[in-house]
Enzyme design. Structure first.
Site, short mmCIF file in Angstrom:
data_model
loop_
_atom_site.label_atom_id
_atom_site.label_comp_id
_atom_site.label_asym_id
_atom_site.label_seq_id
_atom_site.Cartn_x
_atom_site.Cartn_y
_atom_site.Cartn_z
N LYS A 145 8.61 7.49 -6.44
CA LYS A 145 9.48 7.92 -5.34
C LYS A 145 10.96 7.59 -5.54
CE LYS A 145 6.96 8.85 -1.51
NZ LYS A 145 6.17 8.72 -0.27
N GLN B 25 -5.38 -0.29 -1.18
CA GLN B 25 -4.50 -1.25 -0.52
C GLN B 25 -3.54 -1.85 -1.57
OE1 GLN B 25 -8.16 -1.66 0.46
NE2 GLN B 25 -7.50 0.10 1.61
N GLY C 84 8.23 8.11 -11.05
CA GLY C 84 7.88 9.31 -10.28
C GLY C 84 9.13 9.90 -9.64
N VAL C 85 9.30 11.21 -9.79
CA VAL C 85 10.47 11.86 -9.19
C VAL C 85 10.05 12.99 -8.23
CG1 VAL C 85 12.11 11.24 -11.01
CG2 VAL C 85 10.73 13.31 -11.28
N GLY C 86 8.79 12.97 -7.84
CA GLY C 86 8.27 13.96 -6.88
C GLY C 86 6.76 13.77 -6.78
N GLY D 259 -2.31 8.52 10.17
CA GLY D 259 -1.18 9.34 10.63
C GLY D 259 -0.05 8.52 11.24
N GLY E 85 -6.03 5.75 1.71
CA GLY E 85 -5.72 7.19 1.71
C GLY E 85 -4.87 7.43 0.48
N HIS E 86 -5.44 8.06 -0.52
CA HIS E 86 -4.74 8.28 -1.79
C HIS E 86 -4.49 9.78 -1.95
CE1 HIS E 86 -6.47 4.29 -3.55
NE2 HIS E 86 -5.78 4.12 -2.44
N LYS F 140 -0.61 5.28 -5.66
CA LYS F 140 -1.70 4.95 -6.61
C LYS F 140 -2.50 6.20 -6.97
CE LYS F 140 -3.20 1.87 -3.63
NZ LYS F 140 -2.05 1.83 -2.69
N GLY G 200 0.81 -1.22 0.00
CA GLY G 200 0.00 0.00 0.00
C GLY G 200 0.85 1.26 0.00
N ASP G 201 0.18 2.38 -0.30
CA ASP G 201 0.83 3.70 -0.27
C ASP G 201 1.97 3.83 -1.28
OD1 ASP G 201 -0.93 4.29 1.84
OD2 ASP G 201 0.45 3.39 3.27
N ASN H 49 -10.49 2.83 4.53
CA ASN H 49 -9.16 2.47 5.06
C ASN H 49 -8.07 3.02 4.14
OD1 ASN H 49 -10.12 0.69 3.11
ND2 ASN H 49 -9.18 -1.14 3.99
N THR I 251 -5.80 -6.89 4.60
CA THR I 251 -7.12 -6.29 4.67
C THR I 251 -8.14 -7.38 4.27
OG1 THR I 251 -8.39 -4.31 4.15
CG2 THR I 251 -7.17 -5.32 2.31
P1 GDP Z 1 -1.52 5.60 -2.32
O1 GDP Z 1 -2.26 5.16 -1.12
O2 GDP Z 1 -0.93 4.45 -3.09
O3 GDP Z 1 -2.31 6.52 -3.22
O4 GDP Z 1 -0.28 6.45 -1.78
P2 GDP Z 1 -0.30 7.57 -0.60
O5 GDP Z 1 -0.93 8.80 -1.14
O6 GDP Z 1 -0.84 6.99 0.65
O7 GDP Z 1 1.24 7.77 -0.35
C1 GDP Z 1 2.11 8.14 -1.38
C2 GDP Z 1 2.79 9.47 -0.99
O8 GDP Z 1 3.89 9.69 -1.85
C3 GDP Z 1 1.90 10.68 -1.18
O9 GDP Z 1 2.25 11.64 -0.21
C4 GDP Z 1 2.25 11.18 -2.57
O10 GDP Z 1 2.02 12.56 -2.74
C5 GDP Z 1 3.72 10.88 -2.61
N1 GDP Z 1 4.28 10.56 -3.94
C6 GDP Z 1 3.72 9.86 -4.96
N2 GDP Z 1 4.60 9.70 -5.97
C7 GDP Z 1 5.75 10.30 -5.57
C8 GDP Z 1 7.06 10.43 -6.15
O11 GDP Z 1 7.34 9.96 -7.24
N3 GDP Z 1 8.00 11.10 -5.39
C9 GDP Z 1 7.72 11.62 -4.15
N4 GDP Z 1 8.69 12.24 -3.49
N5 GDP Z 1 6.51 11.51 -3.59
C10 GDP Z 1 5.54 10.84 -4.28
P1 IMO Z 2 -3.93 2.62 0.48
O1 IMO Z 2 -5.06 2.42 -0.47
C1 IMO Z 2 -1.48 0.86 3.66
C2 IMO Z 2 -3.48 -2.00 6.34
C3 IMO Z 2 -3.69 -1.59 7.79
C4 IMO Z 2 -3.60 -2.96 8.46
C5 IMO Z 2 -4.29 -3.88 7.45
C6 IMO Z 2 -5.75 -4.18 7.76
O2 IMO Z 2 -3.76 4.02 0.95
O3 IMO Z 2 -2.67 1.99 -0.03
P2 IMO Z 2 -7.97 -2.74 7.59
O4 IMO Z 2 -8.38 -1.47 8.28
O5 IMO Z 2 -7.98 -2.66 6.11
O6 IMO Z 2 -8.74 -3.94 8.09
O7 IMO Z 2 -6.46 -2.97 8.06
O8 IMO Z 2 -4.21 -3.21 6.20
N1 IMO Z 2 -4.03 -1.03 5.34
C7 IMO Z 2 -3.27 -0.23 4.58
N2 IMO Z 2 -1.93 -0.03 4.57
N3 IMO Z 2 -2.27 1.51 2.77
C8 IMO Z 2 -3.61 1.30 2.75
O9 IMO Z 2 -4.41 1.82 1.81
C9 IMO Z 2 -4.17 0.43 3.72
N4 IMO Z 2 -5.43 0.02 3.99
C10 IMO Z 2 -5.33 -0.88 4.98
O10 IMO Z 2 -2.67 -0.72 8.24
O11 IMO Z 2 -2.25 -3.36 8.55
MG MG Z 3 -2.33 5.48 0.94
#
Ligand code: GDP
Ligand code: IMO
Ligand code: MG
Length: 430
Positions: A330, A223, A412-414, A301, A40-41, A16, A12-13, A38, A238
């Protein structure tokens, strides 16, 4: 025209939200197919950062129709708050469509999520506490409440009664909590019915008609692969299927309509919550990645656990999802290391594993076997072509590409929308 699936390749994270936004202007429909709030994009446009939890990231793109598919679990209070938040910032949510078959998260689901975690003690999953697991459990157990039930108060009451029957025994007798009344839940749900009604649709029909009409449909995973309830690090997962197969189930779009499956892959690895993580760093390098990468959960957080890139996981993810392309995010965060390790295999109790071990026990024992590449020091956030990158960064991307089993279409570079290096078109020209 094509349906494209976008899936997180790690825990995750991966970014996307950003990649969805990048494709946004070429996409007519952007669909969430599983998970709930759950997720956070993050989408960053002109320095403005938007965090979406339940809505598809495509909501930020003017002209793109955001769709919440049948596979999503919807907390109506969160949905209306998110809509209000975006509208207040000038983002239109007028075109949003919500599947009548999506399941509703009720307040009792969040309560059960939290008390279950507390009872698990040191074995807890580290869920987001949003009620995701208990809502999917009710769905599979056939005591769920769906969006369409909001429009038939008699049925709604009957379903809530059925759902609360056993839960109140559990809450009272096992968890020592107060019982929840049918009235409070039904009244609460009915308060949202009028606001949601105009947005509710047979979204599978809408999406299939759109594909017949040569529209581009993007199915946006939340996720990720290693959090998939079937293919991830169970039980530290999840409760849905973020992997590509889940996109069909959660949207009502058949597999023959999907042309591309794009994996979003971070240039290193992070994880939130509990569970095995072979390349996790507990030292200054891990802290550096967290600081420079801003690795704190968008939803809870919590600081994200950070580690080096794991090619065993990426290769596994390619297999499970059938990725046609990768988007690597990243890369900029890796500037400033003398050398950059890549995990190419695991040592499991003295035995080398080049593939994901078959059992969870072995995965818990996996120790990374690293290959070391030269690092680079330059700030690469201004690079816009592959050739702009320092040679060592180019070598890193090329080595990853060899190991992961699918081509890298972009880097991605930022965080910003324009901070990318495009290598290959992800949306075929019309
Ligand atoms: P998601 O859940 O997959 O949509 O990802 P999140 O938004 O939770 O976390 C990705 C974080 O990395 C966010 O703060 C984005 O703004 C940041 N981000 C995405 N692509 C890049 C990248 O190429 N470089 C940097 N430095 N940050 C990025
Ligand atoms: P995005 O879409 C990272 C993790 C939780 C926990 C497990 C189960 O932003 O990538 P849940 O509340 O789904 O039953 O929790 O999954 N988790 C994530 N980790 N990014 C997410 O979403 C997540 N959604 C759930 O931290 O370990
Ligand atoms: Mg996320």
């Amino acid at each position: 025209m094509p349906a494209i699936v976008l899936v997180g390749a790690q825990w995750g994270d991966e970014g996307k939200g950003k990649v969805t936004d990048l494709l946004g202007s070429s996409v007519d429909y952007c669909v969430r197919y599983q998970g709930g709030n759950n997720a956070g994009h993050t989408v960053v446009v002109d320095g403005e950062s938007y965090a979406v939890h339940l809505l598809p990231s495509g909501v930020i793109t003017p002209g793109c129709v955001p769709v919440i598919g049948n596979g999503v679990v919807v907390d109506p209070a969160v949905l209306l708050d998110e809509i209000a938040m975006l509208e207040a910032r000038g983002v239109s949510t007028e075109r949003l469509l919500i599947s009548a078959n999506a399941h509703l998260i009720a307040p009792y689901h969040a309560t059960i999520d939290k008390v279950t975690e507390r009872f698990l003690g040191k074995n807890q999953i580290g869920t987001t506490g949003r009620g995701i697991g208990p809502t999917y459990a009710d769905k599979v157990n056939r005591v769920g409440v769906r969006v369409q039930d909001l429009f038939d108060p008699g049925i709604l009451r009957q379903k809530v009664e059925g759902a609360l029957d056993q839960k109140n025994h559990l809450l009272l007798k096992v968890y020592n909590r107060r019982a929840i009344t049918v009235n409070e839940i039904v009244d609460g749900f009915l308060r949202y019915a009028d606001a949601l009604r105009p947005k509710v649709a047979d979204t599978s029909a809408v999406l299939n008609t759109a594909l017949d009409d040569n529209k581009v449909v993007l199915l946006e995973g939340a996720q990720a692969t290693m959090l998939d309830v079937d293919h991830g690090t169970y039980p530290f997962v999840t409760s849905s299927n973020p992997t590509a197969g889940g996109a069909c189930i959660g949207s009502g779009v058949g597999p023959t309509r999907i042309d591309r499956v794009v994996g979003v892959l971070k240039a290193y690895t992070t994880r939130v919550g509990a569970g095995p993580f072979p390349t996790e760093l507990h030292d200054a390098d891990g802290q550096h990645l967290r600081k420079v990468g801003g690795e704190y959960g968008v939803t809870t957080g919590r600081p994200r656990r950070c580690g080096w890139f794991d090619a065993v996981i990426a290769k596994y993810s390619t297999r499970i999802n059938g990725f046609t392309d990768y988007f690597l995010t990243k890369l900029d965060v890796l500037s400033g290391f003398e050398r950059v390790p890549i995990c190419v295999a695991y040592d499991v109790d003295g035995v080398r594993h080049d593939e994901m071990p078959m059992t969870q026990t072995d995965f818990h024992h996996a120790r990374p076997i690293f290959e070391y590449l030269d690092g680079w020091w330059e700030d690469i956030s201004g690079c816009r072509s592959f050739e702009d990158l320092p040679k060592a960064a180019q070598a890193y991307v090329k080595r990853l590409e060899e190991l992961i089993g699918a081509p890298v279409a972009g880097v991605g570079v930022g965080p910003g929308r324009d901070e990318v290096i495009a290598i290959r078109e992800l949306v075929p020209a019309a």
